[in-house]
Design a protein around this motif. Structure first.
Motif, short mmCIF file in Angstrom:
data_model
loop_
_atom_site.label_atom_id
_atom_site.label_comp_id
_atom_site.label_asym_id
_atom_site.label_seq_id
_atom_site.Cartn_x
_atom_site.Cartn_y
_atom_site.Cartn_z
N ARG A 32 -95.34 23.28 -17.23
CA ARG A 32 -96.61 23.49 -16.92
C ARG A 32 -97.29 24.65 -17.59
O ARG A 32 -96.61 25.55 -17.56
CB ARG A 32 -96.79 23.41 -15.35
N PRO A 33 -98.49 24.80 -18.00
CA PRO A 33 -99.02 25.81 -18.43
C PRO A 33 -99.22 27.07 -17.12
O PRO A 33 -99.48 26.49 -16.13
CB PRO A 33 -100.49 25.26 -18.71
N ALA A 37 -91.65 18.13 -16.08
CA ALA A 37 -92.55 18.47 -17.08
C ALA A 37 -92.98 20.27 -16.88
O ALA A 37 -93.10 20.49 -15.74
CB ALA A 37 -93.76 17.64 -17.10
N PRO A 71 -109.10 24.64 -22.58
CA PRO A 71 -107.94 25.31 -21.74
C PRO A 71 -108.19 25.48 -20.42
O PRO A 71 -107.17 25.30 -19.52
CB PRO A 71 -107.82 26.63 -22.48
N THR A 75 -98.15 21.01 -26.16
CA THR A 75 -98.17 19.93 -25.33
C THR A 75 -99.82 19.92 -25.41
O THR A 75 -100.59 18.79 -25.61
CB THR A 75 -97.59 20.22 -23.99
N PHE A 76 -100.44 20.93 -25.42
CA PHE A 76 -102.10 20.95 -25.29
C PHE A 76 -102.53 20.59 -26.53
O PHE A 76 -103.23 19.62 -26.59
CB PHE A 76 -102.38 22.49 -25.20
N ARG A 91 -103.13 20.97 -14.83
CA ARG A 91 -101.73 21.07 -14.90
C ARG A 91 -100.94 22.15 -14.21
O ARG A 91 -99.90 22.45 -14.00
CB ARG A 91 -101.33 20.97 -16.30
N ALA A 92 -101.66 23.41 -14.44
CA ALA A 92 -101.02 24.55 -13.73
C ALA A 92 -100.56 24.53 -12.29
O ALA A 92 -101.48 23.89 -11.40
CB ALA A 92 -101.81 25.93 -13.94
N ARG A 93 -99.53 25.19 -11.83
CA ARG A 93 -99.21 25.23 -10.47
C ARG A 93 -99.79 26.69 -10.04
O ARG A 93 -100.26 27.40 -10.64
CB ARG A 93 -97.66 25.32 -10.62
N TYR A 128 -96.29 13.97 -20.34
CA TYR A 128 -96.02 15.46 -20.22
C TYR A 128 -94.42 15.55 -20.16
O TYR A 128 -93.85 16.39 -20.75
CB TYR A 128 -96.41 16.09 -18.88
N GLU A 129 -93.60 14.84 -19.51
CA GLU A 129 -92.25 14.73 -19.20
C GLU A 129 -91.64 14.55 -20.41
O GLU A 129 -90.86 15.31 -21.11
CB GLU A 129 -91.80 13.75 -18.05
N THR A 139 -91.95 17.61 -22.61
CA THR A 139 -90.95 18.68 -22.29
C THR A 139 -89.66 18.41 -22.71
O THR A 139 -89.07 19.04 -23.15
CB THR A 139 -91.00 18.76 -20.73
N TRP A 147 -104.03 30.16 -18.84
CA TRP A 147 -105.01 29.18 -19.58
C TRP A 147 -106.50 29.29 -19.00
O TRP A 147 -107.51 28.99 -19.72
CB TRP A 147 -104.34 27.89 -19.61
N TYR A 155 -107.27 21.96 -18.79
CA TYR A 155 -105.78 21.91 -18.93
C TYR A 155 -105.26 22.77 -17.89
O TYR A 155 -104.40 22.09 -16.76
CB TYR A 155 -105.40 22.18 -20.15
N ALA A 156 -105.55 24.03 -17.52
CA ALA A 156 -105.07 24.94 -16.68
C ALA A 156 -105.34 24.38 -14.89
O ALA A 156 -104.32 24.02 -14.12
CB ALA A 156 -105.37 26.32 -16.67
N ALA A 180 -91.39 20.57 -26.08
CA ALA A 180 -92.55 21.20 -26.45
C ALA A 180 -92.89 22.30 -25.07
O ALA A 180 -92.76 22.22 -23.89
CB ALA A 180 -93.59 20.00 -26.41
N GLY A 181 -93.47 23.30 -25.61
CA GLY A 181 -94.26 24.34 -24.52
C GLY A 181 -95.45 23.69 -24.25
O GLY A 181 -96.14 22.87 -24.80
N SER A 182 -96.14 24.73 -23.51
CA SER A 182 -97.55 24.30 -23.19
C SER A 182 -98.47 24.38 -24.18
O SER A 182 -99.55 23.66 -24.39
CB SER A 182 -98.17 25.15 -22.21
N PHE A 183 -98.34 25.33 -25.40
CA PHE A 183 -99.15 25.23 -26.62
C PHE A 183 -99.16 23.89 -27.35
O PHE A 183 -99.94 23.23 -27.69
CB PHE A 183 -98.96 26.34 -27.48
#
Lengths: 280, 333
Positions: free
Chosen positions: B48-49, B46, A95, A187-188, A102-104, A174-175, A178, B53, A98-99, A182-185
């Motif tokens: 994003r988390p 897409a 996790p 997707t993960f 991918r996280a903003r 990822y796109e 989406t 997380w 992943y964050a 699919a949400g982040s869970f």
């Protein structure tokens, strides 16, 4: 890892280097030979024949003698320690990576910077406060008290390796996830985890190796036989054994065998991981 | 500064910060740029988390690594014997260390051991790494075997070499023409020699791997061009391979320095800091002060000093090598 260019220019036989590498092979191989040979002979044979002697009368007595001095208990503790550290790493690192990938926003970047600084912290630098914290928490001389810092110190490398692998997953995927709603869970679990399998096996091997070979945390944070691990057992054996070098080397051999077995099966994961960390 | 190595991952250039146990670098910014969210992702659709997380892992790491790093600085101003609560001691620990001859000597010994490690391991791993980068099958097998010492614990390796070099039953006792009286642990020079050798035995494989990866990424055109110019193997090595491996060399040396300065298990098992205090390096002295003499405040002060010194030395290496303002090694291609 891909190599954009070949090294054809180096392909012609280089006898000097080949010879040098054989010398090094000898230097690496000799101690390994001595461990195996010594652990299979009696102490008296060993004392008479010296460290380079091949066992004339094979014996497994050294191994069973080690077990009667508590090696089994140490072995079990090490297995528990290793399994727990790997479990924590597998729970926390994916996790986290992943964050980071991918996280903003600022948080993920800050966390990643913190982990990079963490790579530079040697365990010796923090061992006194860790000892303080663990004893305040009442976990001194408890395997849990060793597991926690060991796992924490495995986190930076593992996160670095895994986020490197996750970065290679193309944005299109990822796109597509989406667009499928699919949400982040989801997707993960259906995209990121399956596609980072190589990275996952690397971090399992990495953290397992680190836990299995760990010395400083067990040395400082445990005391009694019931929470002792193999590396500490070896250290104790050395001071206690005196002339029983074969018994000592048998214990060394037993501490090495699981690692060598893993290496046999997971060489790729390990070497690529190390290359990625050390010299990309 | 314009063309840093950031843009060329996998071309033998980009340097990674470390392998976990030791690692340090002045190239944070380069790394960050490489790992930060990349520009091209910005426009994607897409989901994003959230940052949640990252929280469990980050929190765990903070408690057991980041907080202690701060706490070590705090504890260095306290006196604590392991029981009860630490008592404020002001700068007492620091003044004590300043006047402690063993402390100063331990720093010098750490630096000496580290320098010797770099001097021994760098040529070895450079040659082995470049050789192992070749494509033949037997090299792959050999490098797989070379790798073995790296898998073993420092404890197993130290116990093993301690037994092998034992004054009474070990190899030196049989080869007296080479080792004299055979007691390598009895004199400072030979004891340091043993420590340097065991470290080389253990870590050369790792550095070999660094050079191997980097040597594979050297563009072949360079060798072809040199060959057309009539350069031999040696000239190609010195004029192409080594300059091309410069970044790998900086990584490798920094890792050696930080690793060398924090060597601990090896010294504890092989020499116990002896004979006398002749191999009492700083990391071992820290352990002794904290966990043998139960003076945790002084131990914390030494630990902090260790961090500061290794950071400074790493920065010096980075500066001296010109790494911080180094341009792409592939320039001119």
């Amino acid at each position: 890892m891909r190599y954009p260019t070949t090294v054809r220019a180096l392909r012609r036989a280089n006898w000097g280097a080949g010879f040098g590498s054989l010398v090094w092979l000898f230097l690496v191989g000799l101690p390994v030979y001595v461990v195996v040979a010594a652990s299979l002979q009696t102490t008296s044979d060993f004392t008479r024949g010296g460290p380079l002697s091949w066992p004339r009368h094979l014996t497994f007595a050294n191994f069973s003698a080690d077990f009667s001095t508590g090696f089994g208990r140490y072995f079990l503790n090490t297995v528990l320690l290793t399994a727990a550290v790997v479990a924590i790493v597998l729970l926390l690192v994916p996790p986290l990576a992943y964050a980071i990938v991918r996280a903003r926003g600022r948080v993920a970047g800050t966390v990643f910077r913190m982990l990079l600084v963490g790579l530079a912290i040697p365990a010796q630098a923090v061992i006194v406060p860790v000892f303080y914290l663990i004893s305040k928490a009442g976990l001194y001389d408890n395997l849990i008290g060793v597991i926690l810092p060991t796992a924490a110190f495995a986190l930076p490398v593992c996160t670095l390796v895994l986020s490197g692998v996750m970065r290679d997953i193309t944005p299109d995927l990822y796109e597509a996830m989406t667009l499928d709603g699919a949400g982040s869970f989801r997707t993960f679990f259906t995209l990121v985890v399956p596609l980072s399998r190589t990275g996952l096996s690397t971090i399992v091997v990495f953290s397992a190796l680190q836990a299995w070979n760990g010395f400083l945390f067990p040395l400082v944070l445990t005391q009694s036989d019931s929470s002792k691990v193999i590396t500490l057992g070896l250290y104790d054996f050395q001071t206690a054994y005196g002339v029983n070098v074969p018994g000592l080397l048998a214990a060394v051999l037993m501490s090495m065998i699981p690692v060598l077995l893993v290496y046999l099966f997971a060489r790729k994961a390990l070497v690529q991981g190390l290359m990625g960390v050390g010299g990309k | 500064m314009a063309a840093t190595l950031t843009g060329e991952p996998g071309r033998g250039g980009a340097v990674a910060p470390g392998d976990g146990s030791h690692g340090k670098g002045g190239k944070r910014s380069a790394r960050q740029r490489r790992f930060g969210p990349s520009r091209r992702d910005v426009g994607d659709r897409a989901s994003r988390p959230g940052f949640l997380w990252a929280v469990p892992g980050a929190l765990f790491f903070t408690v057991f690594a980041v907080v202690p790093l701060g706490l070590v600085a705090v504890l260095s101003f306290y006196s604590w014997g392991g029981l009860g609560s630490p008592q404020w001691a002001g700068t007492a620990n620091w003044t004590k260390l300043l006047h402690d001859p063993v402390m100063l000597r331990s720093l010098w010994l750490s630096v000496l051991l580290t320098l010797l490690g770099v001097v021994v391991q760098t040529p070895l791993s450079l040659l082995l790494g470049v050789w192992a980068a070749g494509p033949q099958r037997n090299r792959a097998v050999l490098s797989a075997i070379y790798f073995v010492p790296l898998l073993l614990s420092a404890t197993a390796i130290s116990v093993l070499w301690r037994a092998l070099l034992d004054p009474n039953f070990g190899i030196p006792s049989q080869l007296t023409w080479l080792f004299g009286n055979g007691n390598l642990f009895g004199h400072q020079n030979t004891a340091i020699g043993v420590l340097v050798w065991v470290a080389a035995w253990q870590y050369t494989p790792f550095h070999t791997l660094i050079y191997q990866g980097a040597a594979r990424a050297v563009p072949e055109v360079l060798y072809q061009a040199a060959e057309i110019d009539g350069a031999g193997r040696v000239r190609k090595f010195f004029h192409i391979t080594i300059p091309q491996l410069r970044n790998a060399m900086v990584t490798s040396v920094i890792l050696m320095v930080v690793g060398g300065l924090t060597t601990f298990d090896t010294v504890l098992i092989l020499t116990q800091g002896g004979p006398g205090t002749d191999t009492t390096i700083t990391a071992y002295y820290m352990y002794q002060q904290a966990f043998k003499s139960f003076d945790f405040g002084t131990g914390a002060a030494i630990a902090l000093l260790l961090v500061v010194v290794s950071t400074i030395i790493s920065l010096i290496v980075v500066r001296a090598s010109g790494y911080d303002k180094m341009r792409s090694v592939n320039e001119g291609l």
